[in-house]
Motif scaffolding. Structure first.
Motif, PDB file in Angstrom:
ATOM      1  N   THR A 263       0.828  -1.208   0.000  1.00  0.00           N
ATOM      2  CA  THR A 263       0.000   0.000   0.000  1.00  0.00           C
ATOM      3  C   THR A 263       0.859   1.253   0.000  1.00  0.00           C
ATOM      4  OG1 THR A 263      -1.780  -1.132   1.185  1.00  0.00           O
ATOM      5  CG2 THR A 263      -1.789   1.266   1.252  1.00  0.00           C
ATOM      6  N   LEU A 264       1.881   1.259   0.851  1.00  0.00           N
ATOM      7  CA  LEU A 264       2.764   2.422   0.930  1.00  0.00           C
ATOM      8  C   LEU A 264       3.499   2.641  -0.386  1.00  0.00           C
ATOM      9  CD1 LEU A 264       4.041   4.688   2.590  1.00  0.00           C
ATOM     10  CD2 LEU A 264       5.738   3.045   3.417  1.00  0.00           C
TER      11      LEU A 264
ATOM     12  N   ILE B 260       1.671   9.831   5.914  1.00  0.00           N
ATOM     13  CA  ILE B 260       2.076   9.510   7.277  1.00  0.00           C
ATOM     14  C   ILE B 260       1.797   8.034   7.521  1.00  0.00           C
ATOM     15  CG2 ILE B 260       1.702   9.902   9.730  1.00  0.00           C
ATOM     16  CD1 ILE B 260       0.910  12.742   9.113  1.00  0.00           C
ATOM     17  N   VAL B 261       2.829   7.299   7.902  1.00  0.00           N
ATOM     18  CA  VAL B 261       2.672   5.897   8.273  1.00  0.00           C
ATOM     19  C   VAL B 261       2.531   5.844   9.788  1.00  0.00           C
ATOM     20  CG1 VAL B 261       3.649   3.581   8.148  1.00  0.00           C
ATOM     21  CG2 VAL B 261       4.116   5.235   6.332  1.00  0.00           C
ATOM     22  N   THR B 262       1.428   5.344  10.270  1.00  0.00           N
ATOM     23  CA  THR B 262       1.159   5.343  11.700  1.00  0.00           C
ATOM     24  C   THR B 262       0.779   3.950  12.174  1.00  0.00           C
ATOM     25  OG1 THR B 262      -0.165   6.405  13.453  1.00  0.00           O
ATOM     26  CG2 THR B 262      -1.281   5.929  11.377  1.00  0.00           C
TER      27      THR B 262
ATOM     28  N   ILE C 184      -1.553   6.096   6.432  1.00  0.00           N
ATOM     29  CA  ILE C 184      -1.496   4.662   6.171  1.00  0.00           C
ATOM     30  C   ILE C 184      -1.233   3.984   7.506  1.00  0.00           C
ATOM     31  CG2 ILE C 184      -0.217   2.797   5.062  1.00  0.00           C
ATOM     32  CD1 ILE C 184       0.382   4.658   2.775  1.00  0.00           C
ATOM     33  N   THR C 185      -2.099   3.075   7.892  1.00  0.00           N
ATOM     34  CA  THR C 185      -1.972   2.432   9.195  1.00  0.00           C
ATOM     35  C   THR C 185      -1.289   1.082   9.073  1.00  0.00           C
ATOM     36  OG1 THR C 185      -3.964   3.530  10.008  1.00  0.00           O
ATOM     37  CG2 THR C 185      -3.219   1.594  11.212  1.00  0.00           C
TER      38      THR C 185
ATOM     39  N   ALA D 298       8.636  -0.901   6.607  1.00  0.00           N
ATOM     40  CA  ALA D 298       7.914  -0.504   5.396  1.00  0.00           C
ATOM     41  C   ALA D 298       8.544   0.748   4.786  1.00  0.00           C
ATOM     42  CB  ALA D 298       6.443  -0.251   5.723  1.00  0.00           C
ATOM     43  N   LEU D 299       8.888   1.695   5.637  1.00  0.00           N
ATOM     44  CA  LEU D 299       9.482   2.950   5.177  1.00  0.00           C
ATOM     45  C   LEU D 299      10.808   2.684   4.456  1.00  0.00           C
ATOM     46  CD1 LEU D 299       8.335   5.853   5.700  1.00  0.00           C
ATOM     47  CD2 LEU D 299      10.108   6.097   7.448  1.00  0.00           C
ATOM     48  N   LEU D 300      11.666   1.890   5.083  1.00  0.00           N
ATOM     49  CA  LEU D 300      12.983   1.619   4.503  1.00  0.00           C
ATOM     50  C   LEU D 300      12.884   0.790   3.229  1.00  0.00           C
ATOM     51  CD1 LEU D 300      15.020   0.887   7.758  1.00  0.00           C
ATOM     52  CD2 LEU D 300      15.157   2.924   6.307  1.00  0.00           C
TER      53      LEU D 300
END
Length: 304
Positions: free
Chosen positions: A25-26, A49-51, A202-203, A61-63
């Protein structure tokens, strides 16, 4: 060629990143926003924003998305022959504890090795950061631990204003990550309204054991098992213990990855070369997972 014991220990220590629904999704939304912002002339570029709770896989997920973006950009835009400095399409930064505008600006400078002296003002550092990030061709800025910012304090408000300034001056898509961001002061007041008006959430939450007819947690366990490098491990063992693993980790991706990595390293060190239920039982997990998996008394359950 088979890995040596030391190589396999190092491999399981780092291990692999398994694609999860949150990563997919991200990745999709980041790609869309980067295309949207590529030729946007207005300053209010949209962000993400990933929360979610701790150990839910937000940083992973970010990396992973940052790594994918970097590799895709490098393949599409190879460095010209003779050029000593390649472009830096992705930046990753941590919000320092108790961040002020100047310490946050210093973090941006440190990432690209921008020289900063004690005599430089915040405005001078910010100008150097904006110029260098533009010259480096930065298209994606990943900012982790965003929940550390508190705009209700003077220093936190100044740091939040700096971020807003950077998003308007650096032509990049900004993606933030933090613990339960929607419940923090970041979305409060005028500054919070500005952020909420630009950012999509994005959760990343614990993976459910079941989702309709699918079993996303079991799928993740299966993929992790397939990545193991153990000489005596029986395929299908870990998926067979999916219910137990879900209970041990409360579905948290970070806790699951830690459990399997520790079990694999233990199996190499003790010579069994396989992960069994006994191996998993002997692993002491993070406190958050241990508390979540501990059976509660009837009285505790009624009062919780």
């Amino acid at each position: 060629m088979p890995r040596s014991t030391e190589e396999r220990l190092a491999y399981h220590s780092a291990f692999v990143t398994v694609r999860t629904p949150a990563i997919d999704t991200l990745a999709t939304q980041v790609r869309t926003l980067m295309l949207l912002g590529r030729h946007q002339q207005t300053t209010a570029r949209p962000s993400l924003i990933v929360t979610g709770p701790a150990a839910a896989g937000k940083t992973t997920a970010l990396l992973e998305v940052g790594r994918t973006c970097h590799l895709a950009h490098s393949r599409k835009n190879p460095a010209p022959p003779g050029r000593t400095h390649q472009q830096v399409p992705v930046a990753y930064l941590l919000v320092p504890p108790g961040a002020t505008a100047k310490t946050l600006a210093n973090e941006f400078a440190r990432y690209l090795g921008i020289p900063v002296t004690t005599r430089m003002t915040q405005a001078q550092i910010t100008s150097a950061v904006c110029h260098t990030y533009t010259q480096a061709g930065d298209h994606l800025v990943l900012i982790d631990e965003i929940h550390r910012l508190n705009p209700r304090t003077t220093t936190g408000a100044e740091a939040a204003d700096l971020l807003k300034d950077l998003t308007e001056r650096i032509k990049a898509t900004f993606v933030y990550s933090g613990i339960d961001v929607a419940d923090t002061p970041l979305f409060a007041g005028v500054r919070g309204a500005q952020l909420a008006g630009r950012a999509s959430l994005i959760t990343c939450g614990p993976l459910p054991a079941r989702h309709g007819t699918r079993r996303p947690f079991t799928d993740l366990v299966t993929d992790m098992e397939a990545a193991l490098d153990l000489t005596q491990h029986t395929p299908g063992t870990l998926p067979g213990h999916a219910s137990y693993l879900h209970q041990r980790t409360a579905g948290r991706i970070g806790s699951l990855a830690r459990l399997i990595r520790l079990a694999a390293i233990t199996a190499i060190c003790d010579g069994t070369e396989r992960i069994t239920k006994k191996t998993l039982d002997a692993i002491q997990l993070d406190h958050l997972a241990e508390e979540a998996s501990r059976p509660r008394s009837p009285q505790t359950a009624r009062t919780a």
